[in-house]
Motif scaffolding. Structure first.
Motif, mmCIF file in Angstrom:
data_model
loop_
_atom_site.group_PDB
_atom_site.id
_atom_site.type_symbol
_atom_site.label_atom_id
_atom_site.label_comp_id
_atom_site.label_asym_id
_atom_site.label_seq_id
_atom_site.Cartn_x
_atom_site.Cartn_y
_atom_site.Cartn_z
ATOM 1 N N ASP A 3 0.850 -1.187 0.000
ATOM 2 C CA ASP A 3 0.000 0.000 0.000
ATOM 3 C C ASP A 3 0.887 1.239 0.000
ATOM 4 N N TRP A 51 -13.078 9.743 -0.047
ATOM 5 C CA TRP A 51 -11.889 8.969 -0.371
ATOM 6 C C TRP A 51 -11.574 9.070 -1.857
ATOM 7 N N ARG A 80 -8.955 7.321 -4.652
ATOM 8 C CA ARG A 80 -8.044 6.183 -4.798
ATOM 9 C C ARG A 80 -6.889 6.517 -5.742
ATOM 10 N N TRP A 101 -6.334 6.877 -0.764
ATOM 11 C CA TRP A 101 -6.148 5.480 -0.371
ATOM 12 C C TRP A 101 -5.726 4.677 -1.600
ATOM 13 N N HIS A 102 -5.045 3.583 -1.301
ATOM 14 C CA HIS A 102 -4.532 2.742 -2.394
ATOM 15 C C HIS A 102 -5.177 1.359 -2.334
ATOM 16 N N LYS A 152 -8.293 1.380 3.216
ATOM 17 C CA LYS A 152 -8.562 2.671 3.835
ATOM 18 C C LYS A 152 -8.185 2.609 5.309
#
Length: 1898
Positions: free
Chosen positions: A1490, A1593, A1595, A1646-1647, A1650
């Motif tokens: 991540d 969020w 990504r 976020w990758h 979360k």
């Protein structure tokens, strides 16, 4: 073994029955003169001969034997618990790597006794770092010396069996210690190669003390005063030693190694030392050249032409490697020439600076030591022949000593020894195939191979070839045998010719002694012609040149003269004699070269041999009982000549080769010249002799005589007048079948003096059924037989014999007069005069009995065979007379048989027709066959299959009509030009043939030839395709029952018609027979193979062209599997050729019944659980996926399978039984062909008992409701509890499966990692190890975390002030070199409240830089400050000292360690540290990471563990890389979940794989561009307008987001065209970037997960509900990933820890020095608690330095450490810290995961640390002087890289800040006042900051 002291199991002997005189241990081989004994301990290594006893050293065994190979004593020397990584004595707890290890014998030498005392046997092995012991020569089982606690100076031999060790024992004067009574000192000079394990500081050549051993000294020790060869780099100078010899007060070593000075090629060197040189001043070496043979394999010191010489067997190396090829040679170097070359090198290096007269380099200093050639006075070498302290050493010559190969071989020569025989040098050479070669070395150094003996076929002959004390035998040592081979076999040659033909330099023929002997064994060898040397080609045996007369009648006696050359001279008293055959000797008279003897009397001669007219007797010339020469004389018997030729005695007598005459009246052949009674004699020598013999010379009548007819025979004779006096009548004698027929004869004399004899008529008969019979005929008169001319015979014949029909009869030649007589009773063939009726003029018509074949093609071309009778008398009779179905059929002349057979060639008919066969002979009616012949037109309709491999073997089925046309031999099939072989009977509709091989792949037409008719199938071809290739087949094991499916992968498998797997087996009883017949192994094997080998096969199923499955055939346990192969039509592929290992069959797995105690009782099963089946070896030859289980008619799902258990999950409801005999289902397990019934299973019933109706009557409605409620609750509870139990069992099953999977995953990951690291390891140590230069290393260690360190800055001053300020700073530098000032300065700063901990570290580093050129002074100051620090902590708590960096001196200590250990990092620890880093990075990158949180799937840190099960897949991107002008695609592995930045980093890692991190472009400076097609260029980035936003969020973009496919083409392009370097590496092009989306306020990136732990993964990426529930049920399930990662990295972590803490090489001098200092401090302050000192050492080295390096490899290596890598390194560093603590390592359930992870390894690491500290403590101290020299060297090496001016300027800032306090402190000190330290500091301030007022005030 017969020796009583030796257990029979220790010595393996194969004994053939020897002659009675041989000892029982001696084997008489096929060569009866070679004796051998076979011993345990293979490979045997060394052999020593001393005082008639042999000593043999091998693996774990030592033998003492007599000279006749009888074992006297035997000793076991191993195996023992040992490890090359550990120092003896071995304690298992301290050395976990110790295992039972074989002891390889490395040295076997004899030490002479002191004075007249007995000597000893020196034995050194590979165990315990190569220590040695001494044993008694008379009994090796008795130890004279052995150390139980060896020290490092006693390590002698190499601890690696592959590394060579040689040694030589010398005796020298004991100048230092008196040497006991004899005043001599026994030393052993040892040469050994470099070993990578164990102590790494043992020089290549050392001197070891043997005896006497004074007090406080040890045997075999390497003492300083005894000398050694000092080497700069042990690993670079890895000498492979071959031999060590002592000669003329010198010791010579022969070895090979890489030439480090010039061409880096491997060469052989000879080096020399003076025996008395204890300091190795005299060491000099010279390379040896021999026409490309560069690697010495064995050597021996011998003599050539009376001068000492070194005989070396050398091999040609394989390219530039130390690997020897089979090409080898014997090279001889004269010791005088070698010594001259060595002296020349010494002289040039002593007096000419290493340069020759032409200025070229001739000598230099080798082994990387700090010496050089000098120009000393010219007489230096003569004054100091063994060198001195002032002479340079060690010296090496650049000029090689050349030699020409004496003998060359294509088999690798391995050993040599020499002998001198009669002035000739003979070399005995051993080779790698077990042969001993004998070579005569001539005076011109050339060699002649004159013999080879196979001593031990296929086994390498060891280098120790020894001649026995009498020089009669060679002792040859091979892997398992010691053989005794005679140097020659002269005595086996029994005659002169065989003696001279052996061409053996040892042998010659001793003429007067009559034996083949060595020269000195022949008494008169000095006189000419007495000893004839076999190797001289001109030498010939003494022979009888001529013998007169050569033949003589046996009835005569005469003088015989022999002519003899090279007759040896005799004395007057000596004489010779002649012996004829076995008769008594006759005296001989010698006249010059002729010898005269009397032939034997006739009555003494032996009888004439039966059937012969002569005999040959040898005539031997004898000297006493010795035969000198032999000739042959023939004795003939004239009487026997005539007796042996009864039909023509006179002729035989007169034409005989002997001198015979004939007496006709006496019928006598005699050697005399007259006949008895004065009868007439016919002389042989007269020209008319043979023609004057009386004989019958011809037949007057015909020689042909018919049977059954009275016939008169007439004979003609001549020279019969000699018998006129004889009155007896003449009689004709005819002999028929052994019966004589006597016929009276009438005589009539003819005018020409011949006579005609008319025999009375006679009717002749004979019983043999044949046309003609030959019989003898002759004349007899009385008892006298008249000779007959040779070949004169009557020919009787019978017309009826064999002539069964008219045609055959009339075919008989006319002169016989045979006719076909048709009269009664039966027509037959008779003589014409015997026929009572008129003979037939013509024969009956032909009669045909058979025609073959009865069909043929329309085109004809086949042969038709017609059999019958009267088919003509000759071939011409049937020409044109044969028709087949009305078509002419020309007969074949060569196949025609008179009357009975006609073979004709069928002609074309043009259409289908049928009819009989007609044969017409002459004018007779034709013969007609009963069979009807049919012309047919065969048709081909179909071909199956239509393809096959080029190797052939495909069976083709050809379908058609009328295929059975002609005979099978008339049919032939072809595929193009290649034949297709017909393999079965042909039917009218089908023909099968097997394809032959083709030379290429192609399409071909099928052709079938019916005679000349060629038929094909239109539009159908056969395709020859590439042969099938098998690339993999797994698994490689099965059990006996077979049926295990082998998955075979390869290419072109679909082309195979019927693939088969075959197993070749042999009965076990045959194996036992073989073992019993071990002595006759080859014969037995051949017989057994032919009679007992068989195969079992199973057909395979082809799934596709690349895959097929093959069930393993069933074999019985009573056989042994000899091989497994796949038969693919004509292609045979053996299993071992696919994977490099053979296929293995194991016994069947064993499964136990469910109820083992009562198998007949059903097994009770509760639904919802699993059935556990016990067994043995369940997984040895099958996997879980291959096992199925059935319970009744349903499957029982196999969940887990291990070696002893099988778990299967049955259905929830009890299945039905499949057997009518039982209602309950049985559990059956299927493993391939193996089917096991484990018994019946009965489900426990879970139905609820219904409350009886009677109980409900009388109960109220309320009670009924309550009861029902309770029942419902109970039911729900039971259901829930059962569900919980099922869940629990499933969890247990999952955990078991998980454990197995973790283990498998660890193994797989480790295998993948090691494969990946292979490429890396080749680069490490060279340019591939990205070690930081010292300057950068120092910056990062001294100033961690600072962007710009003082080393990189420049002094920022105006030019007008620079010179003044620099002058002031120089004065400050001088002040700092005053210890009082420096200590006052440091203490004053530390006393200031504002002087922070960071300031203390910074000042310490500045001082380190400023004083870097005076590290000795820096060290003394540091020690002084540390002593003060110890004083402080001793008063408080000493265990807390050095725990933190709270003082300046503690940071100084950190920096000091960093400086001193840089070279250790570079040479030792850097490589394993880099390998660990690369292994971590490789593993982390293989799984998702991540990019926002830094969490990774693969980690050791549970806080950085990506606990979610992220689905991802690996991809390969083709990155366009510019290589010069070409753009080449480079494959890079990435993950589809990687962010764009992560992808760029992985691309840069791959493209810049060998480059340090700082030399790569930054990922931020490059864009990633996706190339799709010609114009599609898409720039990818982590964040753009396409980014997915969900609520708050956002990504980060990934490859999956952009839907980049596997195999996509990408390129890295620079963001700014100004970065010039990038354009040259990466492909640039047009780019169409997307609009970058700006980060909105409040959005969180976020990758993969979360931070709220609520991953929102798209539905198509979610796992199944079942897996998600499992993850929820066990939230910590993913912690097993830590175990997997740990197992994968374990080897690399171990390597780093061992590199840091190993004492196999000496620890760094700084560590030893500082630990000694700490020990001294503890002793000084009375601290006897070992734990305290342990803590001090831990805090000073592991905690202060190594942990820092482990956590921050970027301090040492030019690499990038990411958060995920850093998290792993932190765990490893913490493990290292825990390993260094003394407290017991206890863990529990509540311990951190990171502690639990290495809980098992930390105790082992603790032992490593304690051993490290202990070894350093126990080693000899006194390293201060060595430390000072090291510090001096370090000061000079790196001082230039230190920016001391900037460091002084930075220090002055602290002086300026605390100026007053420092001045005050200096003034308060009395010593400081005397040295005016305050005033000098004020001067510094005045220059640096213009503080002139203060100076003036003062």
């Amino acid at each position: 073994m017969l020796a009583s002291s030796i257990p029979p199991s220790l010595l393996l002997l194969f004994l053939l029955p020897p002659p009675p005189s041989h000892p029982a241990d001696v084997i008489v081989t096929s060569d009866p003169v070679v004796w051998w004994v076979e011993e345990h301990g293979a490979p045997l290594a060394h052999l020593v001969l001393e005082a008639g006893h042999l000593y043999v050293g091998g693996v774990d065994h030592l033998y003492q034997l007599t000279s006749d190979l009888e074992v006297m004593s035997h000793v076991r020397t191993g195996p023992h618990l040992d490890s090359p990584d550990c120092l003896p004595p071995i304690v298992p707890q301290e050395c976990p790597s110790a295992t039972p290890t074989h002891n390889h014998n490395k040295l076997l030498l004899v030490e002479a006794g002191q004075g007249a005392g007995p000597g000893s046997l020196i034995v050194c092995g590979s165990l315990f770092q190569g220590i040695c012991d001494k044993r008694r020569l008379s009994n090796i089982s008795e130890l004279l010396y052995q150390t139980s606690n060896p020290v490092d100076t006693q390590y002698v031999a190499a601890n690696d069996p592959r590394v060579s060790t040689v040694a030589v024992v010398i005796t020298t004067e004991n100048k230092q210690e008196g040497g006991g009574a004899s005043g001599v000192l026994h030393l052993m000079l040892v040469g050994r190669g470099y070993t990578s394990k164990g102590p790494g500081d043992i020089p290549p050549i050392t001197t070891r003390r043997l005896s006497p051993v004074p007090p406080l000294r040890r045997a075999f020790s390497q003492e300083e005063e005894l000398g050694k060869l000092v080497v700069g780099s042990y690993s670079e100078y890895n000498n492979h030693f071959v031999k060590a010899v002592a000669h003329n007060n010198h010791v010579y070593f022969l070895f090979s190694r890489r030439d480090m000075w010039h061409k880096k090629e491997y060469r052989t060197y000879a080096s020399r030392l003076c025996s008395s040189d204890r300091s190795f001043y005299s060491y000099v070496e010279v390379p040896l050249m021999c026409s490309g043979y560069n690697l010495a394999q064995g050597a021996g010191l011998g003599s050539h032409a009376g001068e000492p010489a070194l005989f070396i067997v050398m091999a040609a190396g394989q390219a530039s490697t130390p690997v020897a090829t089979n090409r080898s040679a014997l090279c001889v170097y004269g010791m005088a020439e070698l010594d001259a070359m060595l002296r020349r090198a010494q002289e040039v290096c002593y007096t000419e600076g290493g340069r020759g007269s032409g200025g070229q380099e001739e000598a230099y200093i080798e082994y990387a030591v700090s010496s050089k050639c000098l120009k000393l006075p010219k007489n230096s070498l003569s004054e100091y022949p063994c060198g001195g302290e002032h002479t340079p050493n060690p010296i090496a010559s650049t000029v090689p000593l050349q030699a020409t190969p004496t003998f060359t071989s294509t088999t690798q020569l391995t050993a040599v020894t020499t002998a001198t025989e009669a002035g000739h040098t003979i070399a005995f050479l051993g080779d790698g195939e077990g042969r001993l070669h004998k070579v005569l070395v001539r005076s011109d150094w050339s060699g002649d191979l004159y013999g080879s003996v196979s001593v031990d076929s296929g086994s390498v002959i060891r280098a120790d070839l020894l001649l026995d004390e009498n020089q009669q035998h060679v002792y040859v040592l091979t892997n398992r045998r010691l053989s005794k081979v005679p140097v020659s076999t002269c005595e086996r040659q029994t005659d002169c010719q065989s003696c001279l033909s052996v061409r053996d330099p040892y042998c010659g023929w001793c003429v007067l002694e009559g034996r083949c002997s060595r020269k000195h064994q022949c008494r008169r060898h000095m006189q000419p012609n007495h000893w004839l040397w076999s190797f001289e080609p001109t030498n010939q045996c003494v022979i009888v040149q001529s013998l007169r007369p050569a033949n003589q009648s046996k009835d005569e006696q005469t003088q015989v003269t022999l002519s003899v050359d090279q007759l040896p001279a005799l004395t007057e008293a000596e004489s010779l004699s002649c012996v004829f055959g076995l008769l008594p000797p006759q005296p001989a008279v010698i006249t010059a070269t002729t010898i005269t003897c009397q032939s034997p009397a006739p009555e003494l001669l032996p009888p004439m041999p039966t059937g012969s007219d002569h005999m040959i007797l040898p005539v031997s010339l004898m000297f006493g009982h010795v035969t000198i020469a032999t000739g042959n004389m023939t004795f003939y018997d004239c009487g026997a000549v005539s007796r042996l030729n009864q039909s023509s005695q006179c002729l035989a007598c007169l034409i005989s080769v002997w001198r015979c005459n004939w007496c006709p009246l006496d019928q006598l052949c005699t050697h005399n010249h007259s006949c008895a009674n004065q009868h007439i004699i016919l002389y042989q020598r007269e020209s008319s002799g043979p023609t004057s013999c009386p004989l019958v010379f011809a037949l007057q009548s015909s020689a042909l005589v018919p049977l059954g007819l009275t016939t008169t025979v007439a004979l003609r004779g001549r020279n019969l007048d000699v018998y006129t006096q004889d009155e007896a009548p003449y009689v004709c004698v005819v002999q028929i079948e052994g019966v004589q027929i006597n016929l009276p004869a009438a005589v009539e004399k003819q005018p020409d003096n011949t006579h005609t004899f008319t025999c009375s008529p006679h009717q002749f008969q004979y019983a043999v059924s044949q046309l003609q019979y030959s019989s003898d005929v002759y004349l007899r008169r009385g008892e006298r037989r008249i000779d007959v001319s040779p070949g004169l015979r009557l020919q009787l014949y019978d017309c009826s014999a064999g002539q069964s029909d008219c045609s055959q009869c009339r075919a008989v030649p006319e002169e016989y007069g045979c006719v076909w007589c048709s009269g009664s009773p039966i027509p037959s063939c008779v003589y014409n005069q015997s026929c009572t009726s008129v003979p037939a003029d013509t024969c009956p018509p032909p009669q045909i009995t058979q025609v073959r074949p009865v069909s043929g093609p329309l085109e004809g071309g086949i042969l038709v065979t017609i059999t019958g009778s009267n088919l003509g008398m000759r071939y011409q009779d049937v020409v044109g007379g044969v028709t087949v179905a009305g078509v002419q059929c020309p007969p074949q002349p060569e196949r025609y048989q008179i009357s009975t057979r006609v073979v004709c060639e069928l002609q074309s008919s043009g259409k289908q027709r049928e009819g009989p066969v007609l044969v017409t002979v002459g004018t007779t009616p034709p013969g007609k066959s009963q069979q009807i012949f049919t012309y047919q037109d065969p048709q081909l309709l179909d071909l199956v299959p239509d393809k096959g491999p080029v190797s052939g073997g495909t069976r083709l089925t050809i379908r058609g009509r009328q295929l059975l046309t002609g005979q099978r031999s008339d049919l032939s099939a072809f595929l193009g030009p290649q034949p297709c072989y017909i393999v079965e009977e042909v039917t009218d509709s089908e023909l099968v043939c097997q394809t032959g091989p083709s030379n290429q792949t192609k399409e071909v037409k099928l052709r079938v030839l019916f005679g000349k008719a060629e038929k094909t199938i239109t539009k159908v071809t056969f395709r020859y395709l590439d042969n099938p290739v098998i690339t993999d087949a797994s698994p490689a094991e099965s059990f006996y029952e077979g049926g295990r499916v082998i998955m075979v992968t390869g290419k072109n498998l679909g082309v195979v018609q019927q693939p088969i797997i075959s197993v070749w087996v042999e009965p076990l009883e045959v194996q036992r027979v073989k073992r019993r017949r071990r002595l006759a192994l080859l014969t037995a094997k051949q017989l057994v193979f032919n009679s007992t080998m068989r195969t079992v096969s199973e057909p395979c199923s082809v799934l596709s062209s690349s895959q097929m499955t093959c069930p393993t055939p069933k074999v019985t346990p009573e056989v042994k599997v000899k091989g497994v192969w796949f038969q693919l039509d004509n292609v045979r592929v053996h299993f071992e050729t696919i994977k490099g290992k053979s296929f293995t069959y194991y016994p069947n797995p064993e499964l136990f019944p469910l109820n083992r105690e009562a198998p007949d009782v059903p097994y009770r099963f509760k639904p919802g659980g699993v059935i556990a089946v016990e067994g043995l070896d369940l997984t040895r030859a099958i996997s879980r996926q291959e096992v199925t289980a059935r319970l009744g008619d349903q499957e029982c799902d196999v969940k887990t399978l291990d070696n002893t258990h099988l778990y299967c999950e049955p259905p929830e409801i009890q299945p039905m039984s499949v057997e009518d005999s039982n209602e309950l289902p049985s559990l059956q397990v299927f493993m391939g062909n193996l089917r096991v019934d484990l018994g019946l299973v009965q489900y426990d019933s879970d139905s609820v008992s219904v409350v009886p109706l009677a109980a409900q009557i009388g109960l109220g409605a309320g009670a009924a409701v309550i009861i029902l409620s309770v029942l419902v609750i109970i039911l729900m509870y039971r259901r829930k509890s059962k569900q919980a139990l099922r869940d629990y069992k499933k969890v247990l099953l999952q955990l078991e499966t998980l454990e197995i999977n973790v283990g498998d995953q660890c193994r797989k990951e480790f295998t993948d990692l090691m494969t990946e690291m292979m490429d890396l390891s080749s680069d490490v140590g060279g340019p591939g190890l990205p070690l930081l230069d010292y300057r950068t290393y120092a910056e990062r260690v001294f100033f961690p975390g600072q962007q710009v360190a003082p080393l990189s800055r420049q002094l920022d001053l105006p030019e007008s002030r620079r010179q003044t300020v620099e002058q002031g700073l120089q004065q400050l530098n001088n002040l700092l070199n005053n210890r009082l000032f420096l200590t006052r300065f440091i203490h004053t700063l530390e006393a200031q409240q504002g002087f922070s901990q960071r300031d203390r570290g910074y000042v310490a580093s500045l001082l380190t830089i400023a004083l870097h050129d005076k590290l000795e002074y820096f060290t003394e100051v540091m020690k002084s400050l540390l002593q003060d620090l110890v004083q402080q902590y001793v008063a408080k708590n000493p265990k807390l000292m050095l725990r933190r960096t709270e003082t300046v001196v503690e940071k100084m200590l950190t920096n000091w360690m960093s400086i001193c250990l840089y070279s250790f990092l570079k040479e030792v620890a850097g490589e394993p540290l880099f390998m660990l880093y690369r292994a971590i990075k490789y593993q982390v990158d293989k799984g998702p990471v991540d990019s926002v949180t830094g969490k990774a799937k693969r980690t050791l840190n549970d806080s950085h563990l990506l606990r979610e099960d992220i689905e991802y897949c690996s991809m390969t991107l083709m990155v366009l890389v510019k290589n010069g002008v070409e753009v080449q695609p480079c494959p890079v592995k990435v993950l589809d979940t990687d962010t764009i930045t992560q992808v760029k980093d992985k691309i840069l890692d791959q493209v810049y794989r060998g480059a340090p991190f700082t030399q790569r472009p930054a990922a931020d400076s490059l864009d990633l561009e996706w190339r799709s097609g010609q114009a599609g260029h898409l720039t990818l980035s982590d964040d753009d307008v396409t980014a997915v936003v969900q609520g708050r969020w956002k990504r980060v973009n990934t490859l999956q987001h952009y839907k980049v496919p596997d195999g996509a083409t990408v390129a890295l392009i620079p963001r700014s065209q100004s970065s010039g370097g990038v354009n040259q590496v990466f492909q640039t092009g047009e780019k169409t970037p997307m609009l970058e989306g700006e980060e909105e306020e409040g959005l969180r990136l976020w990758h993969l997960v979360k931070s709220s732990e609520d991953p929102e993964i798209p539905k198509h990426r979610k796992s199944s509900m079942r897996e998600r529930e499992r993850a929820k049920a066990i939230p910590e399930i993913y912690l097993t990933r830590l175990l997997s990662m740990k197992g994968t990295l374990q080897k690399f972590v171990d390597d780093v820890f061992v590199a840091i803490l190993s004492t196999k090489r000496p620890p760094p001098i700084a560590v030893r020095f500082f630990f000694d200092f700490l020990d001294d401090m503890a002793e000084k302050h009375g601290i006897d608690d070992p734990e305290t000192v342990h803590i001090w050492k831990t805090n000073s080295l592991p905690l202060r330095f190594w942990v820092n390096i482990l956590k921050n490899p970027q301090f040492v290596l030019d690499v990038q450490v990411t958060d995920s890598i850093d998290a792993i390194l932190s765990v490893i560093a913490q493990t290292f810290i825990d390993s260094c603590t003394t407290s017991e390592h206890k863990v529990g359930r509540d311990s951190p995961v990171n502690k639990l992870l290495y809980a098992r390894e930390i105790p082992r690491y603790k032992q490593l640390v304690e051993r490290y500290y202990s070894d350093i403590h126990s080693a000899a101290s006194g390293c201060y002087q060595e430390m000072n020299s090291t510090l001096t060297e370090l000061s000079g090496s790196f001082a230039s890289e230190m920016n001391s001016v900037v460091a002084l300027h930075e220090l002055y800032k602290y002086i300026n800040k605390y100026y007053d306090q420092i001045i005050m402190s200096l003034e308060e000190d009395a010593s400081g006042q005397k040295m005016q330290l305050a005033y000098r500091l004020q001067q510094v301030a005045a220059l640096v900051e213009n503080k002139t007022q203060e100076i003036l005030v003062l």
